[in-house]
Design a protein around this motif. Structure first.
Motif, mmCIF file in Angstrom:
data_model
loop_
_atom_site.group_PDB
_atom_site.id
_atom_site.type_symbol
_atom_site.label_atom_id
_atom_site.label_comp_id
_atom_site.label_asym_id
_atom_site.label_seq_id
_atom_site.Cartn_x
_atom_site.Cartn_y
_atom_site.Cartn_z
ATOM 1 N N UNK A 1 24.298 41.361 39.964
ATOM 2 C CA UNK A 1 24.734 41.971 38.705
ATOM 3 C C UNK A 1 26.245 42.187 38.696
ATOM 4 N N UNK A 2 26.942 41.468 39.574
ATOM 5 C CA UNK A 2 28.408 41.533 39.660
ATOM 6 C C UNK A 2 28.903 42.970 39.724
ATOM 7 N N UNK A 3 28.302 43.738 40.618
ATOM 8 C CA UNK A 3 28.651 45.153 40.707
ATOM 9 C C UNK A 3 29.566 45.373 41.905
ATOM 10 N N UNK A 4 30.648 46.089 41.648
ATOM 11 C CA UNK A 4 31.619 46.402 42.688
ATOM 12 C C UNK A 4 31.006 47.395 43.688
ATOM 13 N N UNK A 5 31.130 47.133 45.003
ATOM 14 C CA UNK A 5 30.586 48.069 46.008
ATOM 15 C C UNK A 5 31.148 49.490 45.865
ATOM 16 N N UNK B 1 28.659 52.043 44.883
ATOM 17 C CA UNK B 1 27.656 52.556 45.825
ATOM 18 C C UNK B 1 27.930 54.015 46.174
ATOM 19 N N UNK B 2 29.215 54.341 46.270
ATOM 20 C CA UNK B 2 29.606 55.685 46.719
ATOM 21 C C UNK B 2 29.543 56.695 45.583
ATOM 22 N N UNK B 3 29.565 56.180 44.381
ATOM 23 C CA UNK B 3 29.574 57.110 43.241
ATOM 24 C C UNK B 3 28.192 57.699 42.997
ATOM 25 N N UNK B 4 28.178 58.901 42.437
ATOM 26 C CA UNK B 4 26.900 59.544 42.131
ATOM 27 C C UNK B 4 26.116 58.693 41.142
ATOM 28 N N UNK B 5 24.804 58.701 41.299
ATOM 29 C CA UNK B 5 23.915 57.858 40.497
ATOM 30 C C UNK B 5 24.187 58.039 38.998
ATOM 31 N N UNK B 6 24.682 56.985 38.395
ATOM 32 C CA UNK B 6 24.915 56.913 36.942
ATOM 33 C C UNK B 6 25.939 57.908 36.386
ATOM 34 N N UNK C 1 27.387 49.761 32.582
ATOM 35 C CA UNK C 1 27.271 49.986 34.029
ATOM 36 C C UNK C 1 25.913 50.586 34.390
ATOM 37 N N UNK C 2 25.450 51.479 33.530
ATOM 38 C CA UNK C 2 24.126 52.076 33.776
ATOM 39 C C UNK C 2 23.035 51.017 33.759
#
Lengths: 433, 250
Positions: free
Chosen positions: B132-136, B139-144, B151-152
């Protein structure tokens, strides 16, 4: 324990004994005598007093308290090593049952730390002792002042930066009344961090009645964290008052986890322009615990900022009281005041009484306040369940998420860890991704 | 048969939403559930995922031959049911990687598979995020928390990729997406499509179906399926609107 009313006089003998054995200078004894007279006159607060409407301290008033001797059994020193490991850091100023214990303390560096008997000739001590927290505020403040013994006076020098956080450790050990007292004076441009740890060894029914006075001179900065993990049978009553000079910054976080009954009277006063104060808190209570925070913020002069975020998590039959007063005085134009109290009820038997209160006497200000009481959102819970997390885990995560804003202010790793554990309980081991 | 819905009646707050719905879905298939607003298509997805607000009044749902309604929502998830939410929930204080690893390990524990430690899981996550071409960094950010709408939705598909469901329900995944985000999300889903899973697209518009081509299109109106067909049916709906199917159903 006796059940007769008017037990204030029960402290008479203890007070006379304490003051006659004291070698404090006359001016200190005079302050103590006045405070004791004031305590006898006003007594312990009752629920008839508006400020104590929801917090009944009759159990404290009725008990026959002895005051602590402050003599630490050598065997206990080992017992407490575990506690000290948990606190971490290179220094610790230790109070046992409210009395400063030099034997097991390791004084901090880069800051002057004097026990009161060494401090009576110090100019800053004389100017500030019992001048910041008014002994007439309530019976507990008066009683602490009356029983002033070996407190700690901390003073940060002009433009000094105290590298390591100063740990103040208060250990409730025996079933007695302890009256710890701290005076912190940060001179112009000084920077420091204070951490108060209130701890127990066993689940004893003791009383901690503390007073913390803080004065920050111009451009001084202080990060001040209190973590209250008293015995669940103990009474914890604290008065803290902070006075802020020009351009000073005070960042305060208060965590309440322990105590059968805890009450924090918290005051902050702005006395010169450009100062900022953050007063945040988290109370996490369960079973029959009762916690009460009464804060009062005084914007007396223009252009100061106060921010207050208090969060509460209540389970079991616990009860919380939050009363936050912000006074914006007539002269205080340009004030920016924000206050919020949010509560999460995890049980149907828990109860919160919250009352944020703004009193504004100047039109040119930016002020906001609010309070909420709620339960976990069904939609949020469903989201986590729908990803395969079991219900306990899902509830824990959402609860943690609620508290996280305050917990994440805590920078001391060992306390952060203990808090994560307290909030997440059994979840913790699996969350360290 | 992966999923078999027989004569399903569902109510919320005492109001009937689904009224006698029948549907069969097998592995390797892509189904689109279309219909006007209020027709009950999101209700169908939520009932399958086990949302507590919906009451099954009558009917039966068999999942791999077993009674799905017997299972709690978390049990369904561990058995391979996944719903991508129309409005994904924010979980402050819990990072995306923590959250997904918890979910992944719960599922593995249930299936008797291998649980992963944070480092192992991070490798898996990096791999899946490419879909989904998502930047790693996410991963560290809080869910949504603080995520844009797009992005969601991408995060929902990332969760789907990690949890590898047998039955994936995408509830209005196309809503609120710009054309680039729609393309990314659709390509991610296409790559996750396999002979071992079924994908159900719940959507109002035909737009998404240009990118994820369905094998079957079902049109829902008034709480039941009123028309069924292949991918051409979606185009017909796009052209004519929903009125003619509603009229035909009466």
């Amino acid at each position: 324990m006796s059940t007769s009313a008017g037990k204030e006089t029960a402290f008479n003998a203890e007070f006379e004994k304490s003051i006659s054995a004291s070698d404090q200078p006359d001016w200190v004894k005079e302050i103590r005598r006045e405070a004791f007279a004031d305590f006898v006159e006003q007594g312990f607060p009752t629920v008839r007093d508006e400020e104590w409407k929801y917090t009944n301290v009759a159990a404290i008033a009725k008990a026959d308290w002895t005051t602590a001797s402050g003599i630490v059994d050598a065997g206990l020193v080992d017992l407490e090593r575990d506690i000290f490991d948990e606190i971490g850091g290179g220094n610790r100023i230790v109070f046992v049952d409210g009395v400063f214990c030099g034997d097991i303390s390791v004084l901090p560096e880069g800051i002057t730390a004097l026990h009161f008997s060494e401090a009576y000739d110090d100019e800053a001590f004389r100017e500030n002792f019992s001048k910041i927290a008014d002994p007439r505020k309530n019976g507990f403040t008066a009683l602490n002042t009356a029983f002033t013994g070996e407190g700690i006076f901390l003073s940060a020098e002009k433009n000094s930066k105290v590298e390591e956080a100063v740990n103040l450790v208060f250990i409730g050990l025996s079933e007695s009344a302890g009256f710890p007292r701290i005076l912190y004076v940060g001179d112009t441009g000084s920077e420091a961090e204070l951490v108060e740890h209130y701890l127990r060894v066993e689940e004893e029914a003791y009383l901690t009645n503390a007073v913390v006075e803080i004065r920050l001179a111009d451009e001084a900065r202080l990060v001040h964290t209190r973590v209250q993990r008293e015995s669940h049978a103990a009474f914890h009553i604290v008065t803290s008052q902070t006075e802020l000079g020009r351009g000073s910054v005070y960042d305060n976080t208060n965590i309440h986890l322990g105590g059968k009954l805890s009450r924090h009277d918290l005051g902050m006063g702005f006395n010169a322009e450009g100062a900022e104060g953050w007063i945040d808190g988290l109370y996490l209570v369960d079973e029959d615990q009762h916690t009460d925070t009464h804060s009062r913020i005084d914007h007396r002069i223009p252009n100061c900022v106060s921010h207050q975020t208090y969060k509460g998590i209540l389970d079991g039959k616990s009860r919380a009281v939050f009363n936050g007063k912000v006074f914006v005085h007539e002269k205080a134009r340009g004030t920016d005041a924000y206050q919020q109290n949010k509560n999460l009820l995890l049980s149907n038997d828990a109860r919160v009484d919250t009352k944020p209160q703004l009193e504004i006497f100047n039109d040119d200000v930016k002020c906001a306040h609010g309070a909420t009481v709620g339960q976990l959102e069904e939609e949020e819970l469903f989201y986590l369940l729908s990803r395969g997390l079991n219900e306990d885990l899902a509830r824990n995560l959402l609860t943690y998420g609620f508290a996280e804003e305050v917990i994440n202010k805590i920078k001391v790793a060992s306390i952060k860890k203990a808090l994560d554990e307290a909030v997440l309980n059994r979840l913790h081991a699996r969350l360290d991704a | 048969m992966l999923l078999e819905i027989k004569d399903l009646y569902v109510a919320i707050d005492g109001k009937n939403i689904l009224k006698g719905l029948n549907l069969k879905i097998d592995k390797g298939e892509v189904h689109a559930i279309m219909g006007p607003n209020g027709s009950g298509k999101s209700t169908l997805a939520k009932v399958l995922a086990g949302h507590p607000s919906y009451e099954v009044v009558k009917g039966e749902i068999l999942y791999e031959g077993k009674d799905l309604l017997e299972l709690d929502p978390d049990e369904r998830a561990r058995e391979g049911v996944f719903m991508a939410f129309q409005y994904p929930v924010e979980v402050p204080g819990v990072s995306n990687s923590q959250f997904l690893r918890l979910a992944y390990n719960e599922k593995m524990k249930h299936l008797g598979g291998e649980e992963l430690d944070p480092l192992e899981f991070n490798d898996l996550l990096k791999e899946k995020a490419k879909l989904v071409e998502m930047d790693p960094e996410f991963f560290k950010r809080s869910v949504n928390e603080g995520f844009s709408g797009g992005e969601k939705k991408r995060n929902e598909i990332l969760q789907m990729a990690v949890l590898d469901p047998k039955l994936a329900l995408l509830d209005e995944t196309d809503s609120g997406l710009d054309i680039d985000a729609l393309r990314i999300v659709a390509e991610g889903v296409n790559q996750l499509k396999s002979e071992e899973n079924a994908i159900v697209l719940v959507t109002h518009y035909q737009r998404l179906l240009n990118y994820i081509v369905p094998d079957f299109v079902h049109v829902l109106a008034g709480g039941k399926i009123v028309k069924e067909g292949g991918k051409e049916l979606a185009l017909e709906l796009e052209e004519k609107g929903y009125d003619w199917v509603r009229a035909a159903a009466q």
